[in-house]
Design a protein around this motif. Structure first.
Motif, PDB file in Angstrom:
ATOM      1  N   CYS A  65      -2.216   1.736  -8.672  1.00 34.10           N
ATOM      2  CA  CYS A  65      -1.760   2.089  -7.327  1.00 34.10           C
ATOM      3  C   CYS A  65      -0.369   2.704  -7.417  1.00 34.10           C
ATOM      4  CB  CYS A  65      -1.722   0.832  -6.462  1.00 34.10           C
ATOM      5  SG  CYS A  65      -0.767   1.052  -4.948  1.00 34.10           S
ATOM      6  N   ASN A  66      -0.150   3.741  -6.664  1.00 30.22           N
ATOM      7  CA  ASN A  66       1.120   4.451  -6.719  1.00 30.22           C
ATOM      8  C   ASN A  66       2.170   3.915  -5.747  1.00 30.22           C
ATOM      9  OD1 ASN A  66       0.941   6.859  -8.625  1.00 30.22           O
ATOM     10  ND2 ASN A  66      -1.012   6.943  -7.558  1.00 30.22           N
ATOM     11  N   HIS A  67       1.827   2.902  -5.030  1.00 31.79           N
ATOM     12  CA  HIS A  67       2.736   2.328  -4.036  1.00 31.79           C
ATOM     13  C   HIS A  67       3.442   3.440  -3.249  1.00 31.79           C
ATOM     14  CE1 HIS A  67       1.850  -1.745  -5.231  1.00 31.79           C
ATOM     15  NE2 HIS A  67       1.699  -1.228  -6.423  1.00 31.79           N
ATOM     16  N   CYS A  68       2.588   4.232  -2.624  1.00 30.40           N
ATOM     17  CA  CYS A  68       3.012   5.448  -1.948  1.00 30.40           C
ATOM     18  C   CYS A  68       4.006   5.152  -0.830  1.00 30.40           C
ATOM     19  CB  CYS A  68       1.801   6.143  -1.339  1.00 30.40           C
ATOM     20  SG  CYS A  68       0.492   6.441  -2.528  1.00 30.40           S
ATOM     21  N   THR A  70      -1.434   6.068   2.764  1.00 29.22           N
ATOM     22  CA  THR A  70      -2.539   6.296   3.700  1.00 29.22           C
ATOM     23  C   THR A  70      -3.421   5.056   3.835  1.00 29.22           C
ATOM     24  OG1 THR A  70      -3.555   7.391   1.809  1.00 29.22           O
ATOM     25  CG2 THR A  70      -2.712   8.791   3.547  1.00 29.22           C
ATOM     26  N   CYS A  71      -3.436   4.232   2.810  1.00 29.13           N
ATOM     27  CA  CYS A  71      -4.240   3.012   2.897  1.00 29.13           C
ATOM     28  C   CYS A  71      -3.690   2.092   3.976  1.00 29.13           C
ATOM     29  CB  CYS A  71      -4.257   2.298   1.552  1.00 29.13           C
ATOM     30  SG  CYS A  71      -2.611   1.881   0.949  1.00 29.13           S
ATOM     31  N   VAL A 101       2.927  -1.939  -1.737  1.00 30.97           N
ATOM     32  CA  VAL A 101       1.807  -2.106  -0.805  1.00 30.97           C
ATOM     33  C   VAL A 101       0.973  -3.312  -1.226  1.00 30.97           C
ATOM     34  CG1 VAL A 101      -0.348  -1.079   0.010  1.00 30.97           C
ATOM     35  CG2 VAL A 101       1.718   0.305  -0.150  1.00 30.97           C
ATOM     36  N   CYS A 116      -7.522   5.805   0.043  1.00 26.08           N
ATOM     37  CA  CYS A 116      -6.636   5.980  -1.112  1.00 26.08           C
ATOM     38  C   CYS A 116      -7.079   7.179  -1.933  1.00 26.08           C
ATOM     39  CB  CYS A 116      -6.640   4.736  -1.989  1.00 26.08           C
ATOM     40  SG  CYS A 116      -5.733   5.031  -3.515  1.00 26.08           S
ATOM     41  N   TYR A 125      -6.194   8.020  -4.705  1.00 25.02           N
ATOM     42  CA  TYR A 125      -6.164   7.735  -6.140  1.00 25.02           C
ATOM     43  C   TYR A 125      -7.238   6.747  -6.564  1.00 25.02           C
ATOM     44  CZ  TYR A 125      -1.698  10.015  -5.512  1.00 25.02           C
ATOM     45  OH  TYR A 125      -0.730  10.916  -5.197  1.00 25.02           O
ATOM     46  N   ARG A 176      -7.904   1.154  -5.408  1.00 27.96           N
ATOM     47  CA  ARG A 176      -8.182  -0.179  -4.875  1.00 27.96           C
ATOM     48  C   ARG A 176      -9.513  -0.670  -5.368  1.00 27.96           C
ATOM     49  NH1 ARG A 176      -6.068  -1.813   0.320  1.00 27.96           N
ATOM     50  NH2 ARG A 176      -3.926  -1.098   0.305  1.00 27.96           N
ATOM     51  N   LYS A 202      -5.724  -5.112  -5.265  1.00 28.60           N
ATOM     52  CA  LYS A 202      -5.200  -3.945  -5.964  1.00 28.60           C
ATOM     53  C   LYS A 202      -3.921  -4.330  -6.669  1.00 28.60           C
ATOM     54  CE  LYS A 202      -2.502  -1.229  -3.461  1.00 28.60           C
ATOM     55  NZ  LYS A 202      -1.232  -1.933  -3.636  1.00 28.60           N
ATOM     56  N   ASN A 215       0.938  11.819  -0.246  1.00 26.82           N
ATOM     57  CA  ASN A 215       1.151  10.375  -0.187  1.00 26.82           C
ATOM     58  C   ASN A 215       2.500   9.911  -0.729  1.00 26.82           C
ATOM     59  OD1 ASN A 215      -1.500  10.246   0.741  1.00 26.82           O
ATOM     60  ND2 ASN A 215      -1.829   8.288  -0.280  1.00 26.82           N
TER      61      ASN A 215
HETATM   62  S1  SF4 Z   1      -2.800   5.113  -0.967  1.00 29.83           S
HETATM   63 FE1  SF4 Z   1      -3.670   4.301  -2.838  1.00 29.83          FE
HETATM   64  S2  SF4 Z   1      -2.105   4.667  -4.340  1.00 29.83           S
HETATM   65 FE2  SF4 Z   1      -1.110   4.882  -2.368  1.00 29.83          FE
HETATM   66  S3  SF4 Z   1      -0.328   2.849  -1.871  1.00 29.83           S
HETATM   67 FE3  SF4 Z   1      -2.363   2.951  -1.025  1.00 29.83          FE
HETATM   68  S4  SF4 Z   1      -3.695   2.110  -2.578  1.00 29.83           S
HETATM   69 FE4  SF4 Z   1      -1.790   2.605  -3.541  1.00 29.83          FE
END
Ligand code: SF4
Ligand SMILES: Nc1nc2c(c(=O)[nH]1)N[C@H]1C(S)=C(S)[C@@H](COP(=O)(O)OP(=O)(O)OC[C@H]3O[C@@H](n4cnc5c(=O)[nH]c(N)nc54)[C@H](O)[C@@H]3O)O[C@H]1N2
Ligand SMILES: Nc1nc2c(c(=O)[nH]1)N[C@H]1C(S)=C(S)[C@@H](COP(=O)(O)OP(=O)(O)OC[C@H]3O[C@@H](n4cnc5c(=O)[nH]c(N)nc54)[C@H](O)[C@@H]3O)O[C@H]1N2
Ligand code: SF4
Ligand code: SF4
Ligand code: SF4
Ligand code: SF4
Ligand SMILES: [Mo]
Lengths: 180, 331, 731
Positions: free
Chosen positions: A58-61, A65-66, A84, A101, A103, A106, A117, A172
Motif C-alpha cells: 500500500c502506498n499510503h496515498c 481513493t480507498c 491508511v 485502490c 495499486y 488491499r 492491508k 493518488n
Molecule cells: S489507494 Fe491503495 S495504495 Fe493508496 S492508500 Fe488506499 S489502499 Fe493504499
C-alpha cells in the motif's frame, strides 16, 4: 497531515522477498495472503538488459481513493497522518476500497470478512521503530520516516537521488518512493 | 521486451490475478436498483401527468413492483458483504466522498417514499385487496391520508428515482482506480438504461394495449438515447488513458466482445428497437413480449459487463511467475 | 536375519493418518489486538535454515510463536536474517514433520513399509545392529553422511565408537574443489563464512556466484555495501543473474569456459604488467612458469571459446588491477561444475595472488575464531580405517570424505561399508544421478539410519528413521566460526520438542550409553557442556541465554602487516602459482583449459542455481516460504520459446539424453537467459507425498544429472555438463 514515506532503493533490492516474510510473521497475516510483494521488471533484449526489483505494498496515498470510497469510515487516515488503516469494527466488507485502490494493495482477510492491508506497521511506528519489512531487509535498501522533516533520511534521499513512484497518473499521490 | 513479473507468489483471492471482488450480487443489485428507479419514475410521472386512464397500471399498480425489485436488489447487496454483522455501520456515519454512503442514504429515502407511493395507489391498483385494507379502520386511515397526498408523494418520488438511477452509475464511475468505470457517462447510461428497463417492464406487464403502446414508444426513445450514450462512452474510452484503451479493446474485440456486441448491443438494444418500431406501427403483435424481455436481459448484461470489465481494468498488471493454484494446498 | 533386498519406501503408505485442519481465524466480533500487544518474550538462537548460522532472537507472544529477527551484535547477520531465516518458524510449525521413530517392516504381502516405534525400540534396534557390524567387520565399517550443524553430536558418537568415515555433500557436491584449489595455492581454504572482505573491496569479480539469489547473508550484506560504495562489480554468468543486473560489467560467458577467461585475465595482467609485482615476488613461487603458461591464452584466442570480446577482457582486467589489492576475485561456493573445478578454483586463487589480494584489505582477510576449550573427554580410539579406504587413492587431494564414493563403497556383498548413518542430508536430491547407486547400497548395507526432521526422500531408504526436533527446540554446539572478529553464538530450545521428536545430542547420548560409551557422554543435558565451555572464556550459559552472541577482540591482525614475513601452509611456504603437489600426482601444475562438451542438436545446457526463497529442498515444504515460491520455473529465452512453440506459464517436462524425464515445470520466458541454456532453481520436484505442500511441485534438476563430470583431483561431482530437451505437456 504528517506524511510518512517509505523509500526503497531499487539499485540495492535483490528481490529476496524477506520483506514479505517479515510482514507475514510480524503482522500474523493469514495464510495465502500478502500485504506486500516483490516485482521484477526486466527491460531489453539479451544481452542488453536491465532489471529492477521493487518491493511493493500500500502506498499510503495522500489522496487515498480507498478512504474516499469507504462508506463507513472504516478506512481512514491514522491520527492525521497519511497512514491508511482499516477499522475492522466498522468495515462491512463491501469491498469498495479494494476496487478503489489503483495499486490492488488491499486484501480480503479470511475468514473474518473485513479488509486488511499494509498498515505501515503503525504499531511499531508509534514506538519509534521502523516497519517490520524495513527493519528486516538484508540489503538495508528500505528506509522509513517523515517527509515533513527535511532532515530525515527519507527527505535527504529524495533530495539527493533520482526516484519515481508507481502510476503517478492515478493522482493518488503515493508515498512509497523508489530510488532509481 | 519488457517483462514485469511478481517474484513472490501473490494470490490474494479476488484481487489476483485479476480483481473480482464483485460478482453477480452487485450486477443484480445495480440492475434492480436501476429498474426500481425506472419503476418509481414512471409511476410518479404518469400520476403527475394525470394519465390514470391511459396508463392505469403505471399509475396504480407499478409502484409495488418497485418496492419488491429494490428489496431483491438490497438482498443481493447484503449477500455480497463479507463482514455482514457490521452492515449497520452504513448508518452510523455519512461519508460525503463515498458514493456508496450516498447510496445507502438514498435507499433510506427511497423506501419510505416508495412505501408511500404504494399506499397512495394500492387500493386502486389492487382492488382485490382493497376490501382487506378497508376492514381495518386504522389502516384505512393511513391509506386515506396517503391517497390525499398522492401528488405530493409523486413529486418527491421523481428526484429520488432519478437520484437512484444515476447513483447506480456514479457508484462505479467514481472509481478513478478502474479506468473503464471512470467516466462521467456511466451515470447517464445507467439512468437511461434503468428508465428503459422500467418502461419495458411496464410494457410487459400492463394489460391495456394503449398503455403497452405508450411504454413501448417511450422505451424506443430511451433505447435510442442509450445507443447514443454508448457511442459517446466508446469514443471516450478510445481517446482515454492506456488502461481505458485496453478496456475499449476488450469490449470491442476482446474477451467481452461477444457479450457486448452480441448480447447487449444487438439482442438488448437493436433488436428490441426494431421490434418496438414495428410494434408501434401495429405489426408483430404476437411478439409483443419479446422486446421488453430482451431489454430487461440487455439491461442486466450491461451491468454484468460493467461490473466485470471494470474490475479487470487496472493501472497495474503483473503476470505471476508461479502457479498460484498451488497455494490451495495450504488449506 | 538381514533385511537385504530392501525396497525404497515411498512413505505414502503412511499418509492419510489424519488431515490437519488449518486453524481458522476468528472473524466477526472478535477483538483485534495489535501485534506485540500481549506478553512478549525473546529467546536467542542461531539460524539453521542454511549453513551460514546467523544469530537472532525468536519472539513469542502470549507463549505462541511470533517471529524471528536478527541479533544486532552478530557479524554473520548484522542484525538481519534473510528470507529463509525470517521464515524459520515455518519449519517448527510444519504439520508434515516426522513425529515418531519409524522402523522398516515387511508386510504379509511382502511389501515393505514403516511402522511407528518407541524410542526405546528404535534405539535398541540400532544398537544391536551396530554391535553386530562392529563384531563381524569392525566399527570402522560404519560410515556417516551428514550435513548441518547438529551432525556434530553424531560425529562425536561415531568417533567415540571407532568409525573414521564420514562425508558431507558440502565437500564433493559443493565447495570441495574451491577449498582444495585454494589450499593447493595458499595452503588454506576459504572457510564458512568465507574470508571475502567485500565490505572494503573496490572491485569484485563474481564468477557464477549469484549472490542475491544465493542468500548467504554476510555475503549479501557486504556485497550490498560494496554496491552502495559504488565498487566496480564484474559478473561472469551465462545468465543475467541478480548481481549481473547490478554490475558495471556483465560477461555472458559461454557455459563451461570460465577457465579460459581466467587464463586470459592472467595473460593481460602479466602482459601489461598490471600485477602486483612486489607481492608476487615476496610471497609466491612459480611466477615465471605461469607467465610462460598463460602466454598463449590471449584475449583474442579466448574470445573464440568464451564469446567475451577481447577488448572487454582487457578492460575488465585493467579495472581489477586499478583497484588492487582491494580487488576480490570471488572464490564462489558451489563450485562442482564441469569436473575441472579444482583447476578453475586454482585459477581464481592465482588471479587473486597476482592482484595481491590474499591477506589484504578488500581482498581475502585473515579469519579469527574464539579459542574455545573442548569439554574434557577421553581421547577417541584410532579407527581401523578412514574415508580414505573408500577413495583415498582415487582422489588424492580429497582431504575430506567424498559422499558419493562412500555410497559406492557400500554396494555389493564385499563392500567396505556395512552400515550408514545419514544425518540432515537428502542424498537422492543432493548427489547428482545417485539414485541407482543409493538403492544398490541400500540393498547391501546391513543398517541404514536416517536422522531427519522431515519425511524427505532419503527417509524412504532407511531401516530406522529418527525424528529430530528442529533447531528451535534444541541445544547444539556453540557457534564459533572464523570471522572478521571472533564471536560465539548460542542455539537453545525456544520451544519444547513437538510430538516425540528429540534433539540430536539426546539421541547421540542415548546411543552412546547403549553402546557402552558412557565415558564420552558424561552429562545429563548438553547445556552442561556449553556452560562449562562458556565459563572457560569468561561467559556463562546464563549470560548467553540473554545476549545470544558474544563478540571477542581480535588477537591477530586481520590483514598482512606491511613488512612482516608470511609463512603459507604450503610445502614451499609460499603461494604456489606452480603446484609441485599437483605435478607429483600427475595433474596439471598450472590450470589448463579444456573445451567443455557441447549440447547435441535440440538440447540445452541445464543451468541451475538458488532462488532466494528456499534452501535446496529443505524449505520448500515450509508454509511461509511455500507461499512465496511454491514451485520452481524453467527459464527459457524467447528465441527458444518461439522456436519450440512454448508459451509463458505453460507446463513442460525436461528430458535428458539418458531418457530421464522430469516432473512438470512451468515455463518462464525471459531474456535473462542465454538461448543455449535453460535454468531452474534446485530443490523442487519432491516425490515424497508426505511433504504435502511441496510434493510434485516443480522439477528436480538432480535427477536429470546423469552425466556427472568427476573432478579427478578431489572427487567433486561436476553437475553442469548435463543437457536437456524440452518436452511439451500437451504436444
Ligand atoms: S489507494 Fe491503495 S495504495 Fe493508496 S492508500 Fe488506499 S489502499 Fe493504499
Ligand atoms: N537462497 C539460497 N541461498 C543459498 C543456498 C540456498 O539453498 N538457497 N545455498 C547455499 C549454498 S550451500 C551454496 S554452495 C551457495 C551456492 O551459491 P553460488 O556459489 O553463488 O552458486 P553457483 O552454483 O556457483 O552459481 C550459480 C550461478 O552460476 C551460473 N552459472 C551456470 N553455469 C555457469 C558457467 O558455466 N559459468 C559461470 N561463470 N557461471 C555459471 C548460474 O547462472 C547461476 O547464476 O548458495 C548458498 N546460498
Ligand atoms: N542438483 C543439485 N544438487 C545439489 C546442488 C544443486 O544446486 N543442484 N547443490 C549442492 C550443494 S551446494 C549442497 S551444499 C548440497 C546440500 O545438500 P543437503 O544438505 O542434502 O540439502 P537438502 O536437500 O536441503 O537436505 C537437507 C536435509 O536435512 C533435513 N533437515 C533439515 N533440518 C534438519 C535438522 O535440524 N536435523 C536433521 N537431522 N535434519 C534436518 C531436511 O529435511 C533434508 O532432508 O546439495 C548439493 N547438491
Ligand atoms: S527484503 Fe529488501 S532486498 Fe529483499 S525484496 Fe524486500 S526490499 Fe528487496
Ligand atoms: S470493505 Fe470495509 S473498509 Fe472497505 S470500503 Fe467497505 S467498509 Fe470500508
Ligand atoms: S510496513 Fe508493515 S504492514 Fe506494511 S508491508 Fe511492511 S511490514 Fe507489512
Ligand atoms: S543466511 Fe539466512 S538461512 Fe542462512 S543462516 Fe543466515 S538467516 Fe538463516
Ligand atoms: Mo553448498
Amino acid at each position: 497531515m504528517a506524511r510518512y514515506a517509505m523509500v526503497i532503493d531499487t539499485l540495492l533490492c535483490i528481490g529476496c522477498g524477506d520483506c514479505v516474510v517479515a510482514c507475514k510473521t510480524e503482522n500474523k497475516v493469514p495464510e495465502g495472503l500478502n500485504r506486500d510483494w516483490v516485482v521484477e521488471a526486466t527491460r531489453g533484449t539479451y544481452p542488453n538488459l536491465t532489471t529492477e526489483f521493487r518491493s511493493e505494498r500500500c502506498n499510503h496515498c495522500s489522496h487515498a481513493t480507498c478512504v474516499y470510497m469507504c462508506p463507513t469510515g472504516a478506512s481512514h487516515h491514522w491520527k492525521d497522518t497519511n497512514i491508511v488503516l482499516v477499522d475492522p469494527n466498522k468495515c462491512t466488507g463491501c469491498k469498495a476500497c479494494i476496487a478503489a485502490c489503483p495499486y490492488d494493495a488491499r486484501l480480503i482477510m479470511h475468514p473474518g470478512g473485513y479488509i486488511d492491508k499494509c498498515t505501515f506497521c503503525h504499531h511499531r511506528v508509534e514506538k519509534g521503530l521502523d516497519p517490520a519489512c524495513v527493519s528486516t531487509c538484508p540489503t538495508h535498501c528500505m528506509y522509513f520516516g517523515l517527509l515533513d522533516d527535511p532532515s530525515s533520511e527519507v527527505s535527504e534521499l529524495l533530495r539527493t537521488r533520482n526516484y519515481k513512484v508507481l502510476a503517478p497518473e492515478t493522482g493518488n499521490q503515493p508515498n512509497v518512493y523508489y530510488l532509481t | 521486451m519488457l517483462e514485469e513479473i511478481l517474484v513472490t507468489a501473490r494470490s490474494n483471492p479476488h484481487v489476483d490475478p485479476v480483481m473480482d471482488v464483485w460478482g453477480w450480487e452487485i450486477s443484480v443489485y445495480l440492475f434492480m436498483g436501476g429498474l426500481s428507479a425506472g419503476i418509481m419514475f414512471f409511476s410518479a410521472l404518469m400520476l403527475l401527468m394525470k394519465k390514470d386512464r391511459e396508463t392505469p397500471f403505471a399509475v396504480n399498480g407499478l409502484a409495488l413492483l418497485g418496492l419488491v425489485v429494490l428489496s431483491l436488489g438490497m438482498t443481493t447487496l447484503f449477500l455480497d458483504l463479507s463482514h455482514k454483522l457490521f452492515v449497520w455501520r452504513f448508518y452510523t456515519t455519512f461519508e460525503p466522498t463515498s458514493p456508496m454512503s450516498w447510496g445507502a442514504w438514498i435507499l433510506i429515502l427511497f423506501y419510505p417514499v416508495a412505501v408511500l407511493q404504494v399506499l397512495s395507489t394500492f387500493r386502486t391498483g389492487y382492488p382485490f385487496f382493497a376490501g382487506l385494507v378497508d376492514s381495518l379502520p386504522l389502516v384505512t386511515k393511513i391509506f386515506d391520508l396517503a391517497e390525499r397526498y398522492r401528488r405530493l408523494i409523486a413529486w418527491l418520488a421523481i428526484p429520488i428515482a432519478v437520484g437512484l438511477g444515476i447513483y447506480t452509475g456514479i457508484l462505479l464511475s467514481a472509481f478513478s482506480a478502474r479506468p473503464f468505470w471512470n467516466t462521467g457517462l456511466l451515470g447517464p447510461l445507467f439512468l437511461v438504461s434503468g428508465l428503459s428497463t422500467g418502461a419495458a417492464l411496464t410494457a410487459l406487464i400492463a394489460r391495456q394495449h394503449a398503455e403497452k403502446r405508450l411504454f413501448t414508444l417511450i422505451d424506443a426513445g430511451l433505447i435510442v438515447a442509450e445507443l447514443l450514450i454508448v457511442a459517446l462512452l466508446l469514443i471516450n474510452l478510445a481517446t482515454g488513458s492506456r488502461p481505458q484503451l485496453e478496456a475499449a479493446s476488450m469490449l470491442l474485440g476482446g474477451s467481452y466482445a461477444g457479450w457486448f456486441w452480441g448480447v447487449f448491443i444487438t439482442l438488448g438494444l437493436l433488436i428490441p428497437l426494431l421490434l418496438e418500431y414495428f410494434e408501434t406501427r401495429g405489426a408483430l403483435r404476437n411478439l409483443a413480449m419479446l422486446a421488453p424481455v430482451l431489454v430487461l436481459i440487455g439491461g442486466y448484461v450491461l451491468r454484468v459487463i460493467a461490473v466485470d470489465l471494470g474490475q479487470e481494468t487496472t493501472w497495474i498488471d503483473y503476470p505471476s511467475e508461479f502457479n498460484t493454484q498451488l497455494l490451495e494446498r495450504l488449506h | 536375519m538381514l533385511l537385504n533386498r530392501r525396497e525404497f519406501i515411498k512413505l505414502s503408505s503412511l499418509l492419510g493418518a489424519g488431515t490437519v485442519v488449518s486453524p481458522l481465524l476468528l472473524g466477526g466480533c472478535s477483538a483485534h489486538p495489535l501485534p506485540g500487544a500481549g506478553q512478549v518474550s525473546k529467546t536467542p538462537t542461531f539460524c539453521d535454515m542454511c549453513f551460514w548460522k546467523c544469530a537472532g532472537f525468536v519472539y513469542r507472544e502470549n507463549g505462541e510463536p511470533w517471529k524471528i529477527h536478527g541479533n544486532d551484535n552478530d557479524l554473520h547477520s548484522e542484525g538481519r536474517l534473510c528470507t529463509r531465516g525470517t521464515a524459520g518458524l515455518g519449519n517448527y510449525e510444519d504439520p508434515d514433520r516426522l513425529q515418531k521413530p519409524l522402523l522398516r517392516v515387511t508386510a504379509a504381502d511382502g511389501r515393505q513399509t514403516f511402522r511407528e516405534a518407541s524410542w526405546d525400540e528404535a534405539l535398541g534396534y540400532i544398537t544391536e545392529r551396530m554391535n553386530s557390524i562392529a563384531e563381524q567387520y569392525g566399527a570402522d565399517r560404519f560410515a556417516m553422511l551428514n550435513h548441518g550443524y547438529g551432525a556434530r553430536h553424531f560425529s562425536h558418537l561415531m568417533r567415540a565408537w571407532g568409525s573414521g568415515s564420514s562425508a558431507e555433500p558440502a565437500f564433493a557436491q559443493c565447495r570441495g574443489p574451491r577449498d582444495v584449489g585454494f589450499k593447493l595455492t595458499f595452503g588454506e581454504g576459504l572457510g564458512s563464512p568465507e574470508r571475502t572482505d567485500m565490505e572494503h573491496s573496490r572491485c569484485i569479480v563474481l564468477i557464477g556466484s549469484h549472490i542475491g539469489e544465493n542468500l548467504h547473508n554476510g555475503q549479501v550484506q557486504t556485497l550490498a555495501n560494496a554496491w552502495r560504495r559504488n565498487a566496480t562489480v564484474i559478473t561472469v554468468d551465462p545468465r543475467f543473474s541478480v548481481p549481473a543486473g547490478k554490475s558495471k560489467y556483465w560477461l555472458p560467458i559461454k557455459p563451461g569456459t570460465d577457465l579460459a577467461l581466467l587464463l586470459a585475465w592472467m595473460h593481460v595482467l602479466i602482459d601489461e604488467k598490471l600485477y602486483d609485482s612486489d607481492y608476487v615476488q615476496r610471497y609466491t613461487t612459480g611466477f615465471d612458469r605461469l607467465r610462460e603458461h598463460v602466454a598463449r591464452y590471449s584475449p583474442e584466442w579466448v574470445y573464440l571459446e568464451t564469446g567475451i570480446q577481447p577488448e572487454l577482457i582487457r578492460t575488465t582486467a585493467r579495472e581489477m588491477a586499478a583497484s588492487a589489492p582491494a580487488t576480490l576475485i570471488h572464490p564462489g561456493r558451489h563450485t562442482v561444475w564441469y569436473g575441472d573445478d579444482t583447476q578453475r578454483s586454482r585459477a581464481i586463487a592465482i588471479l587473486n595472488a597476482l592482484l595481491g589480494s590474499w591477506g589484504r584489505k578488500g581482498g581475502l582477510y585473515i579469519q579469527e575464531k574464539v579459542r574455545l576449550a573442548k569439554f574434557p573427554l577421553p581421547a577417541y580410539p584410532k579407527p581401523k580405517s578412514t574415508f580414505k579406504a573408500a577413495h583415498g587413492a582415487r582422489y588424492p587431494f580429497a582431504y575430506k570424505g567424498v559422499s558419493n564414493a562412500i555410497i559406492e563403497a557400500s554396494i555389493g556383498d564385499d563392500a567396505h561399508y556395512k552400515g550408514l548413518l545419514v544425518y540432515g542430508t537428502n542424498l537422492p536430491m543432493t548427489i547428482p544421478g545417485i539414485r541407482p547407486q543409493l538403492r544398490a547400497a541400500m540393498d547391501s548395507l546391513e543398517l541404514v539410519v536416517v536422522v531427519d526432521t522431515m519425511p524427505s526422500e532419503i527417509t524412504g531408504y532407511a531401516d530406522v528413521v529418527l525424528p529430530e526436533c528442529t533447531y528451535l527446540e534444541r541445544y547444539d554446539d556453540l557457534r564459533n566460526s572464523g570471522e572478521r572478529h571472533p564471536s560465539l553464538a548460542l542455539r537453545m530450545p525456544v520451544f519444547e520438542p513437538r510430538h516425540e521428536s528429540k534433539p540430536g545430542w539426546w539421541m547421540a547420548r542415548e546411543l552412546g550409553h547403549r553402546l557402552g560409551l558412557e565415558k564420552y557422554f558424561p552429562w545429563e543435558d548438553y547445556s552442561e557442556v556449553l556452560d562449562w565451555q562458556l565459563k572457560q572464556v569468561g561467559s556463562s550459559l546464563q549470560e548467553m541465554q540473554n545476549i545470544g552472541v558474544k563478540n571477542f577482540p581480535r588477537t591477530r591482525p586481520r590483514y598482512f602487516v606491511e613488512g612482516q614475513p608470511v609463512q603459507f601452509r604450503t610445502p614451499s611456504g609460499k603461494i604456489e602459482l606452480y603446484s609441485q603437489q599437483l605435478a607429483d600426482q600427475g595433474f596439471d601444475p598450472m590450470p589448463e583449459y579444456t573445451r567443455p562438451e557441447q549440447p547435441p542438436q535440440g538440447y540445452y545446457h541445464l543451468n541451475y542455481g538458488r532462488m532466494p526463497a528456499h534452501t535446496f529442498g529443505k524449505t520448500t515444504n515450509n508454509a511461509l516460504l511455500f507461499q512465496l515460491a511454491p514451485e520452481n520455473t524453467l527459464w527459457v529465452n524467447p528465441l527458444v520459446a518461439s522456436a519450440q512453440g512454448i508459451e509463458n506459464g505453460e507446463y513442460v517436462r525436461l528430458a535428458n539424453p539418458d531418457g530421464i524425464v522430469s516432473n512438470r515445470i512451468r515455463v518462464r520466458v525471459t531474456e535473462r537467459i542465454r538461448p543455449d541454456s535453460v535454468f531452474m532453481a534446485h530443490g523442487f520436484g519432491h516425490r515424497s507425498r508426505r511433504l504435502r505442500l511441496t510434493h510434485d511441485a516443480g522439477a528436480d534438476d538432480s535427477e536429470l544429472m546423469t552425466n556427472v563430470k568427476v573432478d579427478p583431483i578431489m572427487g567433486g561431482t561436476g553437475m553442469r555438463g548435463n543437457f536437456v530437451t524440452i518436452v511439451r505437456e500437451n504436444a
